[in-house]
Design an enzyme around this catalytic site. Structure first.
Site, PDB file in Angstrom:
ATOM      1  N   ARG A  15      54.418  41.109  49.035  1.00 43.31           N
ATOM      2  CA  ARG A  15      53.214  41.674  49.651  1.00 43.31           C
ATOM      3  C   ARG A  15      53.583  42.914  50.467  1.00 43.31           C
ATOM      4  NH1 ARG A  15      51.256  36.278  52.572  1.00 43.31           N
ATOM      5  NH2 ARG A  15      53.503  35.974  52.528  1.00 43.31           N
ATOM      6  N   LYS A  75      55.230  39.408  56.714  1.00 45.85           N
ATOM      7  CA  LYS A  75      55.993  38.254  57.231  1.00 45.85           C
ATOM      8  C   LYS A  75      56.687  38.616  58.542  1.00 45.85           C
ATOM      9  CE  LYS A  75      56.206  34.683  55.902  1.00 45.85           C
ATOM     10  NZ  LYS A  75      55.222  33.616  56.241  1.00 45.85           N
ATOM     11  N   TYR A  94      52.382  38.466  60.623  1.00 43.78           N
ATOM     12  CA  TYR A  94      52.523  37.023  60.870  1.00 43.78           C
ATOM     13  C   TYR A  94      53.834  36.809  61.614  1.00 43.78           C
ATOM     14  CZ  TYR A  94      48.774  36.000  57.544  1.00 43.78           C
ATOM     15  OH  TYR A  94      47.559  35.924  56.908  1.00 43.78           O
ATOM     16  N   HIS A  96      54.590  33.282  63.448  1.00 48.03           N
ATOM     17  CA  HIS A  96      54.921  31.844  63.406  1.00 48.03           C
ATOM     18  C   HIS A  96      56.096  31.525  64.342  1.00 48.03           C
ATOM     19  CE1 HIS A  96      52.081  31.295  60.169  1.00 48.03           C
ATOM     20  NE2 HIS A  96      52.659  32.273  59.486  1.00 48.03           N
ATOM     21  N   GLU A 118      48.287  35.212  62.873  1.00 47.47           N
ATOM     22  CA  GLU A 118      47.812  33.824  62.791  1.00 47.47           C
ATOM     23  C   GLU A 118      47.206  33.290  64.076  1.00 47.47           C
ATOM     24  OE1 GLU A 118      50.985  34.701  62.770  1.00 47.47           O
ATOM     25  OE2 GLU A 118      52.171  33.341  64.014  1.00 47.47           O
ATOM     26  N   SER A 220      42.400  10.424  59.838  1.00 47.23           N
ATOM     27  CA  SER A 220      43.859  10.473  59.993  1.00 47.23           C
ATOM     28  C   SER A 220      44.367   9.447  61.011  1.00 47.23           C
ATOM     29  CB  SER A 220      44.256  11.883  60.450  1.00 47.23           C
ATOM     30  OG  SER A 220      45.630  11.945  60.689  1.00 47.23           O
ATOM     31  N   ASP A 270      55.382  26.804  57.436  1.00 45.87           N
ATOM     32  CA  ASP A 270      55.569  27.999  58.278  1.00 45.87           C
ATOM     33  C   ASP A 270      55.388  27.672  59.758  1.00 45.87           C
ATOM     34  OD1 ASP A 270      52.876  27.561  57.955  1.00 45.87           O
ATOM     35  OD2 ASP A 270      52.348  29.636  57.523  1.00 45.87           O
TER      36      ASP A 270
HETATM   37  N1  LIG Z   1      53.415  28.085  53.321  1.00 47.74           N
HETATM   38  C1  LIG Z   1      52.670  29.168  53.242  1.00 47.74           C
HETATM   39  O1  LIG Z   1      52.971  30.115  52.515  1.00 47.74           O
HETATM   40  C2  LIG Z   1      51.393  29.255  54.032  1.00 47.74           C
HETATM   41  C3  LIG Z   1      50.458  30.260  53.776  1.00 47.74           C
HETATM   42  C4  LIG Z   1      49.267  30.278  54.517  1.00 47.74           C
HETATM   43  C5  LIG Z   1      49.030  29.320  55.504  1.00 47.74           C
HETATM   44  N2  LIG Z   1      50.000  28.379  55.745  1.00 47.74           N
HETATM   45  C6  LIG Z   1      49.853  27.337  56.768  1.00 47.74           C
HETATM   46  O2  LIG Z   1      48.941  26.353  56.341  1.00 47.74           O
HETATM   47  C7  LIG Z   1      48.586  25.584  57.485  1.00 47.74           C
HETATM   48  C8  LIG Z   1      47.103  25.286  57.474  1.00 47.74           C
HETATM   49  O3  LIG Z   1      46.364  26.463  57.770  1.00 47.74           O
HETATM   50  P1  LIG Z   1      44.769  26.444  57.755  1.00 47.74           P
HETATM   51  O4  LIG Z   1      44.325  27.859  57.919  1.00 47.74           O
HETATM   52  O5  LIG Z   1      44.274  25.641  56.612  1.00 47.74           O
HETATM   53  O6  LIG Z   1      44.462  25.672  59.110  1.00 47.74           O
HETATM   54  P2  LIG Z   1      43.059  25.029  59.534  1.00 47.74           P
HETATM   55  O7  LIG Z   1      43.031  25.076  61.025  1.00 47.74           O
HETATM   56  O8  LIG Z   1      41.927  25.625  58.776  1.00 47.74           O
HETATM   57  O9  LIG Z   1      43.204  23.516  59.050  1.00 47.74           O
HETATM   58  C9  LIG Z   1      44.087  22.616  59.635  1.00 47.74           C
HETATM   59  C10 LIG Z   1      43.468  21.248  59.583  1.00 47.74           C
HETATM   60  O10 LIG Z   1      44.455  20.306  60.050  1.00 47.74           O
HETATM   61  C11 LIG Z   1      43.721  19.280  60.702  1.00 47.74           C
HETATM   62  N3  LIG Z   1      44.630  18.499  61.523  1.00 47.74           N
HETATM   63  C12 LIG Z   1      45.277  18.842  62.668  1.00 47.74           C
HETATM   64  N4  LIG Z   1      46.007  17.809  63.114  1.00 47.74           N
HETATM   65  C13 LIG Z   1      45.838  16.798  62.231  1.00 47.74           C
HETATM   66  C14 LIG Z   1      46.294  15.467  62.146  1.00 47.74           C
HETATM   67  N5  LIG Z   1      47.113  14.955  63.072  1.00 47.74           N
HETATM   68  N6  LIG Z   1      45.890  14.700  61.104  1.00 47.74           N
HETATM   69  C15 LIG Z   1      45.070  15.207  60.161  1.00 47.74           C
HETATM   70  N7  LIG Z   1      44.568  16.452  60.201  1.00 47.74           N
HETATM   71  C16 LIG Z   1      44.947  17.223  61.218  1.00 47.74           C
HETATM   72  C17 LIG Z   1      42.653  20.039  61.487  1.00 47.74           C
HETATM   73  O11 LIG Z   1      41.580  19.186  61.886  1.00 47.74           O
HETATM   74  C18 LIG Z   1      42.225  21.094  60.479  1.00 47.74           C
HETATM   75  O12 LIG Z   1      41.108  20.667  59.707  1.00 47.74           O
HETATM   76  C19 LIG Z   1      49.068  26.436  58.689  1.00 47.74           C
HETATM   77  O13 LIG Z   1      50.279  25.926  59.195  1.00 47.74           O
HETATM   78  C20 LIG Z   1      49.300  27.792  58.086  1.00 47.74           C
HETATM   79  O14 LIG Z   1      50.216  28.567  58.840  1.00 47.74           O
HETATM   80  C21 LIG Z   1      51.149  28.344  55.038  1.00 47.74           C
END
Ligand SMILES: NC(=O)c1ccc[n+]([C@@H]2O[C@H](COP(=O)([O-])OP(=O)(O)OC[C@H]3O[C@@H](n4cnc5c(N)ncnc54)[C@H](O)[C@@H]3O)[C@@H](O)[C@H]2O)c1
Length: 373
Positions: A15, A75, A94, A96, A118, A220, A270
């Site tokens: 990217r 990143k 980003y 993190h 983020e 959960s 992340d």
């Molecule tokens: N790996 C990657 O390349 C990549 C890319 C983009 C985003 N991400 C990551 O994905 C993750 C999710 O992002 P998002 O935008 O969907 O977040 P979001 O806030 O939209 O969703 C997170 C969800 O987790 C739930 N949650 C929190 N604690 C919980 C628990 N104990 N039990 C069950 N549910 C719980 C929340 O209620 C919420 O609905 C983040 O860590 C983000 O940084 C990773």
């Protein structure tokens, strides 16, 4: 303002922080943009596209970091990039920081002004600059999970959709936010049997009304998750506590209780990952196996679909980049409390409480650091 766009240095990260359309917008507004040569190639954006949009091409990252007033990346900066940051220089990308103490300390030492995509918020309380990449990572997760389930990847040899007379795979999505709801949508579309787990009744209710009885939802709890993952073929972790380290919902014992050849895709990696067994991987070696469970923990999943991701990210970041460039960071932060939430490090102050807590470091509010109190 002179805005610099270096080439991303993370493994298999294709990217780029600004697409040509954004460069045109910034140069039209009177700003200068320098882009490292070849920075957009991975997303199909040549140096010529950037020159046409009004950018100047720099031969290397050193020139960008030494000259630009504001650096736009995708990143987090790697250790050698942190060393190149200058006091008073703005970094918008980003970050993190919660799971990354070394980077946190390096950014504090740099004296730079570091704004994390983020943690920028909006009036609805959501995270507008995380959303586009979460949407993409969520949509990718059943796709990469289905490949990892193949026998040749170390998986159990189960097809998500099943076949005539053979049941579909059981997919469990932990977290039903942006990434989780998109993961559920694609997994359902691929024919899997899908359950979403979330701790918010509102999130579960909205998923239920969106997908109807095709989607199972559960609240959960430790016990509920321990039970449901035992029969899962694919578990996708997408939980988030904004700014903080991801909650560890899966213990090593729970992973051990899963079926042999089951797959765990940890999108939350992340932010440190949501299993005790998670460790970040890259696209050059994306999976590893723990107790027979294939783990996929790539921390920059959208990097593989760089073109879609770069345009999608820029649609959301450009208004904030323009505000920072047009007004200067002090006025932009003073006028916009939602952009101010993105300020993680300000000239040696750590201005995000969850990160200070994660690393046992001193916290100073953004308002205090910026003299807005
Ligand atoms: N790996 C990657 O390349 C990549 C890319 C983009 C985003 N991400 C990551 O994905 C993750 C999710 O992002 P998002 O935008 O969907 O977040 P979001 O806030 O939209 O969703 C997170 C969800 O987790 C739930 N949650 C929190 N604690 C919980 C628990 N104990 N039990 C069950 N549910 C719980 C929340 O209620 C919420 O609905 C983040 O860590 C983000 O940084 C990773």
């Amino acid at each position: 303002m002179l805005i610099g766009v270096p080439k991303e240095s993370k493994v298999h990260e294709y990217r780029i922080g600004l697409v040509p359309m954004s460069v045109s917008e910034l140069t039209y507004a009177g700003h200068e943009v320098i882009v490292e040569t070849g920075a957009g190639c991975g997303a199909g954006l040549t140096d010529e596209c950037y020159i046409k949009a009004g950018a100047r091409i720099a031969s290397g990252a050193d020139e960008i970091f030494s000259k630009a007033d504001m650096i736009i990346k995708v990143k987090e900066p790697l250790a050698d990039e942190c060393k190149k940051l200058r006091e008073g220089q703005v970094l918008f990308t980003y970050l993190h920081l919660a799971p990354d103490e070394a980077q946190t300390r390096a950014l504090l030492e740099s004296g730079a002004i570091c704004i994390a995509y983020e943690t920028v918020t909006n009036p609805q309380g959501s995270l507008p600059l995380l959303t586009p990449m979460s949407e993409i990572a969520g949509r990718l997760s059943p796709q990469v999970g289905s490949v990892a389930l193949q026998k040749n990847s170390g998986g159990s040899g189960i097809l998500l959709a099943g076949a005539l007379g053979v049941p579909a795979a059981d997919v469990v999505v932990l977290g039903g936010g942006v990434a989780g709801s998109n993961a559920a949508m694609i997994a359902l579309g691929m024919g899997a049997s899908v359950t979403v787990v979330d701790c918010s009744a509102m999130v579960l209710a909205s998923l239920s009304s969106r997908f109807g009885p095709r989607l199972r939802t559960i609240f959960s709890t430790h016990e509920g998750i321990a039970k449901i993952i035992q029969n899962a073929d694919l578990v996708i972790g997408t939980v988030l506590i904004p700014g903080a380290t991801a909650p560890r919902l899966l213990t090593a014992d729970m992973i051990r209780s899963m079926k042999d050849g089951a797959v765990f895709v940890d999108v939350s990696i992340d932010q440190g990952g949501c299993s005790e067994t998670s460790r970040a991987t890259t696209y050059s070696d994306p999976t590893y196996i723990v107790d027979g469970v294939v783990h996929y923990c790539v921390s920059n999943m959208p990097g593989a679909v760089a073109r879609t991701s770069a345009f999608s990210l820029n649609n959301m970041t450009l208004p904030f980049i323009k505000a920072l460039a047009d007004k200067g960071y002090l006025q932009a932060f003073a006028e916009d409390p939602f952009l101010r939430k993105g300020l993680n490090v300000y000239r040696g102050d750590l201005t995000i409480e969850a990160v200070a807590f994660a690393h046992g470091l001193d916290y100073t509010s953004a308002e205090m650091s910026l003299g807005l109190n």
